[in-house]
Motif scaffolding. Structure first.
Motif, PDB file in Angstrom:
ATOM      1  N   GLY A 659     -13.685  57.565  31.400  1.00 16.86           N
ATOM      2  CA  GLY A 659     -13.276  58.869  31.898  1.00 16.86           C
ATOM      3  C   GLY A 659     -11.781  59.004  32.082  1.00 16.86           C
ATOM      4  O   GLY A 659     -10.986  58.112  31.769  1.00 16.86           O
ATOM      5  N   LEU A 660     -11.411  60.166  32.619  1.00 11.67           N
ATOM      6  CA  LEU A 660     -10.033  60.565  32.847  1.00 11.67           C
ATOM      7  C   LEU A 660      -9.914  61.122  34.260  1.00 11.67           C
ATOM      8  O   LEU A 660     -10.746  61.929  34.688  1.00 11.67           O
ATOM      9  N   GLU A 661      -8.871  60.681  34.984  1.00 13.67           N
ATOM     10  CA  GLU A 661      -8.580  61.202  36.324  1.00 13.67           C
ATOM     11  C   GLU A 661      -7.163  61.750  36.347  1.00 13.67           C
ATOM     12  O   GLU A 661      -6.228  61.111  35.838  1.00 13.67           O
ATOM     13  N   ILE A 662      -7.011  62.927  36.930  1.00 18.83           N
ATOM     14  CA  ILE A 662      -5.699  63.533  37.096  1.00 18.83           C
ATOM     15  C   ILE A 662      -5.582  63.977  38.551  1.00 18.83           C
ATOM     16  O   ILE A 662      -6.485  64.651  39.076  1.00 18.83           O
ATOM     17  N   SER A 663      -4.499  63.597  39.203  1.00 16.64           N
ATOM     18  CA  SER A 663      -4.285  64.036  40.584  1.00 16.64           C
ATOM     19  C   SER A 663      -2.849  64.496  40.764  1.00 16.64           C
ATOM     20  O   SER A 663      -1.921  63.984  40.105  1.00 16.64           O
ATOM     21  N   PHE A 664      -2.664  65.457  41.673  1.00 11.97           N
ATOM     22  CA  PHE A 664      -1.351  66.067  41.878  1.00 11.97           C
ATOM     23  C   PHE A 664      -1.186  66.409  43.350  1.00 11.97           C
ATOM     24  O   PHE A 664      -2.103  66.940  43.990  1.00 11.97           O
ATOM     25  N   THR A 665      -0.029  66.088  43.887  1.00  9.25           N
ATOM     26  CA  THR A 665       0.379  66.536  45.216  1.00  9.25           C
ATOM     27  C   THR A 665       1.789  67.068  45.118  1.00  9.25           C
ATOM     28  O   THR A 665       2.698  66.361  44.627  1.00  9.25           O
ATOM     29  N   GLY A 666       2.000  68.298  45.559  1.00 11.39           N
ATOM     30  CA  GLY A 666       3.324  68.904  45.505  1.00 11.39           C
ATOM     31  C   GLY A 666       3.574  69.775  46.718  1.00 11.39           C
ATOM     32  O   GLY A 666       2.645  70.358  47.282  1.00 11.39           O
ATOM     33  N   ARG A 667       4.865  69.871  47.122  1.00 11.57           N
ATOM     34  CA  ARG A 667       5.236  70.608  48.333  1.00 11.57           C
ATOM     35  C   ARG A 667       6.467  71.464  48.039  1.00 11.57           C
ATOM     36  O   ARG A 667       7.423  71.006  47.399  1.00 11.57           O
ATOM     37  N   LEU A 668       6.471  72.676  48.547  1.00 15.86           N
ATOM     38  CA  LEU A 668       7.618  73.553  48.350  1.00 15.86           C
ATOM     39  C   LEU A 668       8.797  73.185  49.227  1.00 15.86           C
ATOM     40  O   LEU A 668       9.942  73.578  48.926  1.00 15.86           O
ATOM     41  N   ASP A 669       8.570  72.453  50.336  1.00 16.70           N
ATOM     42  CA  ASP A 669       9.707  72.134  51.207  1.00 16.70           C
ATOM     43  C   ASP A 669      10.649  71.116  50.584  1.00 16.70           C
ATOM     44  O   ASP A 669      11.704  70.826  51.146  1.00 16.70           O
ATOM     45  N   GLY A 678       6.571  75.939  53.745  1.00 10.23           N
ATOM     46  CA  GLY A 678       5.431  75.250  54.354  1.00 10.23           C
ATOM     47  C   GLY A 678       4.242  75.077  53.443  1.00 10.23           C
ATOM     48  O   GLY A 678       3.300  74.337  53.777  1.00 10.23           O
ATOM     49  N   PHE A 679       4.243  75.719  52.273  1.00 13.89           N
ATOM     50  CA  PHE A 679       3.074  75.654  51.395  1.00 13.89           C
ATOM     51  C   PHE A 679       3.121  74.417  50.491  1.00 13.89           C
ATOM     52  O   PHE A 679       4.188  73.928  50.108  1.00 13.89           O
ATOM     53  N   GLY A 680       1.952  73.967  50.144  1.00  9.69           N
ATOM     54  CA  GLY A 680       1.811  72.863  49.206  1.00  9.69           C
ATOM     55  C   GLY A 680       0.382  72.804  48.683  1.00  9.69           C
ATOM     56  O   GLY A 680      -0.497  73.552  49.134  1.00  9.69           O
ATOM     57  N   VAL A 681       0.165  71.927  47.718  1.00 13.88           N
ATOM     58  CA  VAL A 681      -1.160  71.826  47.114  1.00 13.88           C
ATOM     59  C   VAL A 681      -1.477  70.360  46.816  1.00 13.88           C
ATOM     60  O   VAL A 681      -0.592  69.570  46.463  1.00 13.88           O
ATOM     61  N   GLU A 682      -2.729  70.003  47.001  1.00 17.03           N
ATOM     62  CA  GLU A 682      -3.281  68.729  46.548  1.00 17.03           C
ATOM     63  C   GLU A 682      -4.470  69.052  45.656  1.00 17.03           C
ATOM     64  O   GLU A 682      -5.325  69.864  46.026  1.00 17.03           O
ATOM     65  N   ALA A 683      -4.536  68.428  44.473  1.00 20.97           N
ATOM     66  CA  ALA A 683      -5.619  68.739  43.540  1.00 20.97           C
ATOM     67  C   ALA A 683      -5.919  67.505  42.699  1.00 20.97           C
ATOM     68  O   ALA A 683      -5.031  66.686  42.431  1.00 20.97           O
ATOM     69  N   ASN A 684      -7.159  67.377  42.296  1.00 21.00           N
ATOM     70  CA  ASN A 684      -7.520  66.307  41.363  1.00 21.00           C
ATOM     71  C   ASN A 684      -8.698  66.750  40.515  1.00 21.00           C
ATOM     72  O   ASN A 684      -9.506  67.602  40.914  1.00 21.00           O
ATOM     73  N   LEU A 685      -8.775  66.175  39.318  1.00 23.08           N
ATOM     74  CA  LEU A 685      -9.821  66.476  38.339  1.00 23.08           C
ATOM     75  C   LEU A 685     -10.308  65.163  37.739  1.00 23.08           C
ATOM     76  O   LEU A 685      -9.509  64.291  37.401  1.00 23.08           O
ATOM     77  N   THR A 686     -11.630  65.026  37.604  1.00 19.51           N
ATOM     78  CA  THR A 686     -12.220  63.841  36.984  1.00 19.51           C
ATOM     79  C   THR A 686     -13.189  64.275  35.898  1.00 19.51           C
ATOM     80  O   THR A 686     -14.059  65.126  36.139  1.00 19.51           O
ATOM     81  N   LEU A 687     -13.039  63.696  34.712  1.00 24.91           N
ATOM     82  CA  LEU A 687     -13.944  63.927  33.580  1.00 24.91           C
ATOM     83  C   LEU A 687     -14.549  62.584  33.198  1.00 24.91           C
ATOM     84  O   LEU A 687     -13.815  61.608  32.963  1.00 24.91           O
ATOM     85  N   ILE A 688     -15.878  62.509  33.121  1.00 24.08           N
ATOM     86  CA  ILE A 688     -16.560  61.223  32.940  1.00 24.08           C
ATOM     87  C   ILE A 688     -17.656  61.360  31.895  1.00 24.08           C
ATOM     88  O   ILE A 688     -18.324  62.398  31.787  1.00 24.08           O
ATOM     89  N   ASP A 689     -17.860  60.280  31.138  1.00 26.39           N
ATOM     90  CA  ASP A 689     -18.974  60.181  30.202  1.00 26.39           C
ATOM     91  C   ASP A 689     -19.579  58.790  30.354  1.00 26.39           C
ATOM     92  O   ASP A 689     -18.857  57.803  30.570  1.00 26.39           O
TER      93      ASP A 689
END
Length: 814
Positions: A659-669, A678-689
């Motif tokens: 599979g494939l894993e992608i993760s991201f953490t980013g902050r505007l400050d 004050g805004f920011g985002v945390e996100a991740n995606l996993t694709l598996i077979d």
């Protein structure tokens, strides 16, 4: 002040959510991200980290909920609450769990860890290791989760936190109570810490189960099962640590951890059985039969760990040695009165236009239905595991970097029965109608007129009339002894551009399992033993090819031993049919090797973009199977050489997981000031077979594998406010307990699952002068239902709803 606070919320001093006192800044989410990302960056393997602060700032009910927010980790729920963790879409047994590096046997079956017994607030840091180094347990095909507790020396002097929250589950108005606290002290010579956590949740679970024949748009009811549960769940944890600091910088310590999860459930249930050859989708038939069940059951699991250890130096060598006593106990007891009847309701109308919420009506009131055959069933199972574990790790610097080696000795004794549940049927003579309470609380339709009875009072009446728990049938008694010895050596080679970590681990397993053999008409003891050795190499390259970017290349190997249920010798024996149903003590352990390639870009403070691709090759994949075995093993009536059918478990082959894993953490400050910073985002995606070949030769997905999963969290922190909105999604997966061929129309699947959660905290320190926060947590804001289906999503077999969950409270730190 601290003692008054602890007394007010009813707890002994203990540590609570924010156990890891990381960088003290005005933005706690940022501090948490810095701590976790730096730990990931400095690791010698592919790993993800959750800091204590991050655990506390999501509306997580337990540790499984918190782990499910990491890339590659998905959760499985029971009645809406997270229970198990699926690591990279693999079976649950492929993951090992430890507290402070001490391996914990799975409470239900010796292997599979349950996380609903562990409140999220008792941990200081959680490390989810995805590529295994040689100093980690070999029984980690998919991953190794190490839960690190807070230490007294982490904060010098006195430190304390406490939290109290109350809330409601909106379906049925069940109450929620959350309390936890921690106090610690340390100086140059000694330190101590005590903590406690107590969480209670009352809820109603709305459940409809069904079995349909026919095709899409032309379903025919075979049975319709209407259920409603009163559920009262609690988890408690307490413990602590005492440390004495040595002059050379080492320490001698004692750690204690005790957790308990209880689940008391009352089930009111009616099952309607339909005759053959009736119209599809909608129709009226003269009669249908009804079965009623009333359960007042208990599920309990406990884990107790006591560790005596020392960290010290001898010359250039650093030594970490510990001895642990680990006790786990799992028990299920479900006394169920069954009332059976034949064609008791008439003029029965059904409408399956909404297959997930069928309509059913009839002429009679349910209270007036009479049942021809009252029965009483006891369903029960127990597993008690006693483990004694010794660990030693020794390391020193050398000309290349660091040399490390170690040894582990782990003795386990498991006893119990039920595998997983024994069933004993007897008569039932107590009238149940006097125990009527009132109509169901439900968000589904209630066209049958379902209602609650006071099941607890019925059980009290049964016990007053002499009900005692039945013993296990002799053929279902479980006993197993297991000894695991492991040794490893590992060399870290430091280079200007990063490091290389090479190692090998050897694990030797010796187990003996006891069951019963039928001799004439009586059962005599049966003992089966097996010994095997595994050599597990690993290699990791960590390349800092730029100041802010890292590449990792990993090779690792591992095993997964059969669970105690799968490998038990105990079995039900049918000498007439020449058949045996039970475990398979001759099962081979699953073996694997795998590679991980990871790219990590630390593009700003508290920020990361990570991409990982991985592959695992797995042999001897364990699954349900019919095997041919010598009948003489189980009964003396079998002639020499006669083969009987063993309905148990077997070893498949050719397993793979990638599979494939992608993760991201980013902050505007990092880029601006003011409100929007004050805004920011945390996100991740996993694709598996995944895929493997069963004993019968069929091609299957690995049980529990979703093709895709993702988490997205939008957060804001500024001006004392810390808030998150988070969304989780997991694609459909084959149920681990009922996996069959991928395209088989009888395969049991869980449909995709979604959750929308919200949490907000407000810091009152500027107003009060004290470190006080108020908070609000909300779970399942979109009021999702969980659906299981047979073959295709248009053919549901179970639908459950739980409602939303809200908690508000206050937290104090000193």
């Amino acid at each position: 002040m601290a003692l008054a606070l602890f007394a007010a919320i009813g707890l002994v001093p203990a540590y609570a959510e924010e156990l890891e006192e990381v960088v003290v800044v005005a933005k706690p989410i940022r501090a948490s991200q810095i701590s976790a990302i730096e730990a990931k960056r400095n690791a010698n393997n592919v790993a993800d980290i959750i800091s204590a602060d991050a655990i506390g700032r999501f509306p997580d009910q337990n540790l499984a909920d918190a782990l499910g927010r990491l890339a590659g980790l998905a959760i499985e729920r029971d009645q809406g609450q997270a229970r198990y963790v699926s690591f990279r879409g693999s079976p649950k047994r492929y993951t090992t769990t430890a507290f402070n590096g001490i391996d914990i046997p799975g409470v239900e079956n010796g292997r599979i860890p349950r996380f609903d017994a562990y409140p999220a607030v008792i941990t200081g840091q959680v490390v989810a290791n995805k590529a295994i180094t040689s100093d980690m347990p070999g029984e980690s095909i998919s991953g190794y989760i190490n839960i690190k507790a807070f230490r007294p020396s982490d904060v010098r002097g006195w430190s304390a936190t406490a939290e109290y929250g109350i809330g409601e589950q909106d379906l049925g108005g069940g109450s929620i109570d959350r309390r936890n606290a921690r106090v610690s002290y340390s100086n140059d010579r000694f330190g101590f810490l005590v903590y406690a956590s107590d969480n209670l949740r009352e809820q109603i679970t709305d459940n409809r189960e069904m079995e349909y024949a026919g095709t899409q748009g032309n379903l025919v009811p075979v049975l319709l099962d209407f259920r409603n549960y009163f559920v009262d769940r609690g988890d408690k944890a307490y413990g602590g640590s005492v440390e004495y600091y040595l002059d050379n910088g080492g320490r001698v310590y004692v750690d204690v951890l005790s957790t308990e999860f209880t689940d008391a459930e009352e089930r009111n249930q009616w099952v309607f059985n339909f005759p053959a050859d009736i119209p599809a989708q909608r129709g009226t038939i003269p009669n249908a039969s009804v079965t009623r069940a009333l359960e007042d059951g208990d599920y309990i699991n406990e884990t107790d760990v006591v560790t005596l250890g020392a960290d010290f130096s001898i010359g250039d060598w650093d030594v970490d040695a510990s001895y642990s006593q680990i006790d786990t106990w799992f028990d299920s007891y479900l006394p169920v009165p069954y009332l059976l009847g034949f064609n008791q309701v008439s003029n029965v109308f059904y409408d399956l236009s909404d297959a997930q919420e069928p309509i059913l009506t009839f002429d009679e009131r349910l209270q007036d239905v009479e049942y021809a055959l009252p029965l009483f069933a006891e369903l029960f199972g127990t597993l008690d595991t006693d483990a004694k574990q010794f660990n030693i790790h020794v390391n020193r610097s050398n000309r290349w970097g660091e040399l490390k080696f170690g040894f582990k000795h782990d003795d386990r004794d498991a006893t119990g029965g039920g595998a997983p549940l024994s069933v004993v049927i007897s008569g039932f003579g107590i009238p149940v109608e006097p125990f009527y309470v009132g109509p169901w609380d439900t968000e589904f339709n209630n066209t049958i007129g379902g209602y609650h009875a006071n099941n607890r009072a019925i059980r009290d009446a049964l016990e007053a009339n002499g009900l005692t728990r039945a013993p296990f049938p002799p053929e279902e008694v479980l006993a197993l002894e297991e000894t695991i010895m492991a040794a490893y050596i590992m060399q870290t080679i430091d280079r200007d551009w990063g490091n290389i970590v090479l190692g090998v681990r050897i694990e030797d397993t010796d187990y003996e399992t006891a069951g019963s053999r039928l001799v004439g008409t009586t059962f005599e003891p049966l003992h089966v033993s097996r010994t095997y050795t595994n050599v597990l190499p690993s290699a990791h390259v960590n390349w800092d090819f730029r100041d802010d970017q890292k590449l990792r290349f990993s090779f690792s190997s591992g095993i997964s031993r059969p669970t105690y249920i799968e490998a038990r010798a105990s079995a039900s024996i049918n000498p007439v049919g020449r058949a045996v149903v039970g475990g398979n003590p001759d099962l081979e352990e699953e073996t694997s090797w795998g590679v991980d390639v990871a790219y990590e870009w630390y593009f700003a403070e508290a920020s990361i973009l990570a991409v990982t691709v991985f592959h695992r090759s797995i042999d001897n994949v364990i699954g349900e199977a019919n095997e041919r075995v010598l009948g003489s093993i189980y009964s003396d009536i079998a002639p020499p050489g006669e083969m009987w059918t063993l309905q148990a478990f077997g070893n498949g082959k050719d397993g793979r997981l990638q599979g494939l894993e992608i993760s991201f953490t980013g902050r505007l400050d990092n880029y601006m000031e003011g409100f929007w910073s004050g805004f920011g985002v945390e996100a991740n995606l996993t694709l598996i077979d995944s895929e493997y070949t069963t004993v019968q030769g069929a091609k299957l997905d690995l049980p529990g594998q979703s093709d895709s999963a993702y988490n997205v969290s939008l957060f804001y922190e500024n001006y004392g406010v810390s808030a998150r909105v988070s969304y989780r999604y997991r694609d459909a997966w084959v149920d681990e307990t009922e996996a069959v061929a991928f395209d088989d129309p009888t395969a049991i699947w869980w449909d995709e699952q979604k959750r929308l959660d919200f949490s907000v905290r407000y810091d009152l320190e500027e107003l009060t002068g004290y470190k006080v926060q108020v908070f609000v947590d909300a779970n399942n804001l979109s009021d999702e239902t969980d659906v299981r289906f047979t073959g295709r999503a248009w053919n549901p077999n179970q639908v459950e709803a739980y409602g939303r969950r809200y908690v508000a409270g206050v937290r104090l730190s000193i």
